[in-house]
Design a protein around this motif. Structure first.
Motif, PDB file in Angstrom:
ATOM      1  N   LEU A  75       0.672  -1.337   0.088  1.00 35.23           N
ATOM      2  CA  LEU A  75      -0.111  -0.009   0.112  1.00 35.23           C
ATOM      3  C   LEU A  75       0.834   1.227  -0.046  1.00 35.23           C
ATOM      4  O   LEU A  75       0.808   1.961   1.024  1.00 35.23           O
ATOM      5  CB  LEU A  75      -0.842   0.008   1.359  1.00 35.23           C
ATOM      6  CG  LEU A  75      -1.996  -0.965   1.401  1.00 35.23           C
ATOM      7  CD1 LEU A  75      -2.712  -1.010   2.607  1.00 35.23           C
ATOM      8  CD2 LEU A  75      -2.890  -0.951   0.434  1.00 35.23           C
ATOM      9  N   PRO A  76       1.497   1.577  -1.123  1.00 37.81           N
ATOM     10  CA  PRO A  76       2.407   2.530  -1.120  1.00 37.81           C
ATOM     11  C   PRO A  76       1.912   3.869  -0.852  1.00 37.81           C
ATOM     12  O   PRO A  76       2.570   4.960  -0.232  1.00 37.81           O
ATOM     13  CB  PRO A  76       3.311   2.545  -2.503  1.00 37.81           C
ATOM     14  CG  PRO A  76       2.193   1.639  -3.323  1.00 37.81           C
ATOM     15  CD  PRO A  76       1.285   0.927  -2.320  1.00 37.81           C
ATOM     16  N   GLY A  77       0.702   4.234  -1.325  1.00 46.07           N
ATOM     17  CA  GLY A  77       0.206   5.600  -1.038  1.00 46.07           C
ATOM     18  C   GLY A  77      -0.611   5.773   0.129  1.00 46.07           C
ATOM     19  O   GLY A  77      -1.172   6.938   0.401  1.00 46.07           O
ATOM     20  N   VAL A  78      -0.637   4.921   1.004  1.00 49.18           N
ATOM     21  CA  VAL A  78      -1.586   4.961   2.188  1.00 49.18           C
ATOM     22  C   VAL A  78      -0.691   5.338   3.218  1.00 49.18           C
ATOM     23  O   VAL A  78       0.394   5.171   3.552  1.00 49.18           O
ATOM     24  CB  VAL A  78      -2.100   3.727   2.527  1.00 49.18           C
ATOM     25  CG1 VAL A  78      -2.872   3.760   3.867  1.00 49.18           C
ATOM     26  CG2 VAL A  78      -2.933   2.987   1.530  1.00 49.18           C
ATOM     27  N   LYS A  79      -1.140   6.489   4.085  1.00 47.37           N
ATOM     28  CA  LYS A  79      -0.536   7.175   5.207  1.00 47.37           C
ATOM     29  C   LYS A  79      -0.471   6.193   6.468  1.00 47.37           C
ATOM     30  O   LYS A  79      -1.268   5.346   6.642  1.00 47.37           O
ATOM     31  CB  LYS A  79      -1.268   8.363   5.797  1.00 47.37           C
ATOM     32  CG  LYS A  79      -0.482   9.083   6.688  1.00 47.37           C
ATOM     33  CD  LYS A  79      -1.458  10.380   7.251  1.00 47.37           C
ATOM     34  CE  LYS A  79      -0.623  11.057   8.353  1.00 47.37           C
ATOM     35  NZ  LYS A  79      -1.306  11.947   8.755  1.00 47.37           N
ATOM     36  N   HIS A  80       0.980   5.848   6.977  1.00 46.13           N
ATOM     37  CA  HIS A  80       0.868   4.856   7.946  1.00 46.13           C
ATOM     38  C   HIS A  80       1.517   5.731   9.349  1.00 46.13           C
ATOM     39  O   HIS A  80       2.267   6.340   9.326  1.00 46.13           O
ATOM     40  CB  HIS A  80       1.996   3.888   7.795  1.00 46.13           C
ATOM     41  CG  HIS A  80       2.400   2.853   8.416  1.00 46.13           C
ATOM     42  ND1 HIS A  80       3.681   2.359   8.572  1.00 46.13           N
ATOM     43  CD2 HIS A  80       1.605   2.306   9.497  1.00 46.13           C
ATOM     44  CE1 HIS A  80       3.530   1.283   9.404  1.00 46.13           C
ATOM     45  NE2 HIS A  80       2.523   1.341  10.194  1.00 46.13           N
ATOM     46  N   ARG A  81       0.850   5.535  10.368  1.00 47.46           N
ATOM     47  CA  ARG A  81       1.005   6.008  11.755  1.00 47.46           C
ATOM     48  C   ARG A  81       1.363   4.884  12.589  1.00 47.46           C
ATOM     49  O   ARG A  81       0.556   3.928  12.754  1.00 47.46           O
ATOM     50  CB  ARG A  81      -0.287   6.762  12.237  1.00 47.46           C
ATOM     51  CG  ARG A  81      -0.363   8.119  11.313  1.00 47.46           C
ATOM     52  CD  ARG A  81      -1.649   8.932  11.768  1.00 47.46           C
ATOM     53  NE  ARG A  81      -0.980   9.468  12.951  1.00 47.46           N
ATOM     54  CZ  ARG A  81      -2.052  10.232  13.930  1.00 47.46           C
ATOM     55  NH1 ARG A  81      -3.016  10.330  13.379  1.00 47.46           N
ATOM     56  NH2 ARG A  81      -1.223  10.811  14.955  1.00 47.46           N
ATOM     57  N   THR A  82       2.280   5.138  13.290  1.00 45.81           N
ATOM     58  CA  THR A  82       2.762   4.240  14.215  1.00 45.81           C
ATOM     59  C   THR A  82       2.634   4.839  15.750  1.00 45.81           C
ATOM     60  O   THR A  82       3.097   6.114  16.000  1.00 45.81           O
ATOM     61  CB  THR A  82       4.140   3.728  14.189  1.00 45.81           C
ATOM     62  OG1 THR A  82       5.000   4.613  14.204  1.00 45.81           O
ATOM     63  CG2 THR A  82       4.282   2.830  12.927  1.00 45.81           C
ATOM     64  N   SER A  83       1.982   4.318  16.635  1.00 39.82           N
ATOM     65  CA  SER A  83       1.697   4.633  17.974  1.00 39.82           C
ATOM     66  C   SER A  83       1.255   3.568  18.947  1.00 39.82           C
ATOM     67  O   SER A  83       0.492   2.814  18.694  1.00 39.82           O
ATOM     68  CB  SER A  83       0.585   6.140  17.784  1.00 39.82           C
ATOM     69  OG  SER A  83       0.445   6.403  19.414  1.00 39.82           O
ATOM     70  N   ARG A  84       1.662   3.504  20.136  1.00 37.24           N
ATOM     71  CA  ARG A  84       1.070   2.790  21.135  1.00 37.24           C
ATOM     72  C   ARG A  84      -0.375   3.093  21.504  1.00 37.24           C
ATOM     73  O   ARG A  84      -0.937   2.188  21.922  1.00 37.24           O
ATOM     74  CB  ARG A  84       1.935   2.847  22.404  1.00 37.24           C
ATOM     75  CG  ARG A  84       3.282   1.918  22.434  1.00 37.24           C
ATOM     76  CD  ARG A  84       4.208   2.189  23.506  1.00 37.24           C
ATOM     77  NE  ARG A  84       3.607   2.357  24.704  1.00 37.24           N
ATOM     78  CZ  ARG A  84       3.977   2.631  25.980  1.00 37.24           C
ATOM     79  NH1 ARG A  84       5.428   2.700  26.150  1.00 37.24           N
ATOM     80  NH2 ARG A  84       3.344   2.842  27.057  1.00 37.24           N
TER      81      ARG A  84
END
Length: 158
Positions: free
Chosen positions: A73-82
């Motif tokens: 999914l190259p165009g999708v925003k990826h957020r990382t958070s606990r």
């Protein structure tokens, strides 16, 4: 998205789970590994079952998600958070409860079959209680049981 370990016959397996913004389980996959290849497999399986493409993905800090997201999914925003991942974390709770009741799963195949069905049925009978008034909640539960009786052709004992 989130993953959690399951111990099946003394071996560790990972339960990958995707939920939407409302906490509804979208897909579940039981795998032996927790690496980038496993994450890609889960992403592809998830996308095959969805009718839309997600605009944003929220995960914990596992790096395998980032690798898979860039590739699948190259165009999708990826957020990382606990903390943003709490819906996925909390969706594991019914699974753990059921796992204890069943005295653990006997095989990965049995776990996959059971958990795929259990997640959908659990979501059907447990609406998001905190988001609705009591009267609306009772109507929702009545409707869920009515649909269940219709689909399973179950007769109520009179």
């Amino acid at each position: 998205m989130d993953e959690v370990y399951l111990k099946i016959n003394g071996e560790l397996f990972y339960l990958w789970r995707a939920v939407d913004q409302h906490g509804v389980v979208l897909d579940i996959l039981v795998q032996e590994r927790r690496n980038a290849t496993a994450a890609k497999r889960f992403f592809k399986r998830l996308l095959a079952g969805l009718k839309y493409k997600p605009s944003k993905i929220v995960t914990d800090g596992l790096r395998s998600y980032g690798v898979a997201q860039l590739e699948v999914l190259p165009g999708v925003k990826h957020r990382t958070s606990r903390y943003l991942n709490n819906r996925a974390e909390n969706s594991h709770r019914p699974t753990r409860r059921r796992e204890r009741q069943m005295q653990r799963f006997k095989s990965p195949e049995q776990a996959q079959r059971f958990l795929s069905a259990h997640a959908m049925i659990y979501g059907h009978f447990h609406p998001r209680r905190h988001l609705m008034a009591a009267e609306q909640y009772h109507r929702s539960r009545d409707k869920a049981f009515q649909i269940w009786r219709q689909e399973t052709c179950a007769q109520t004992a009179a």
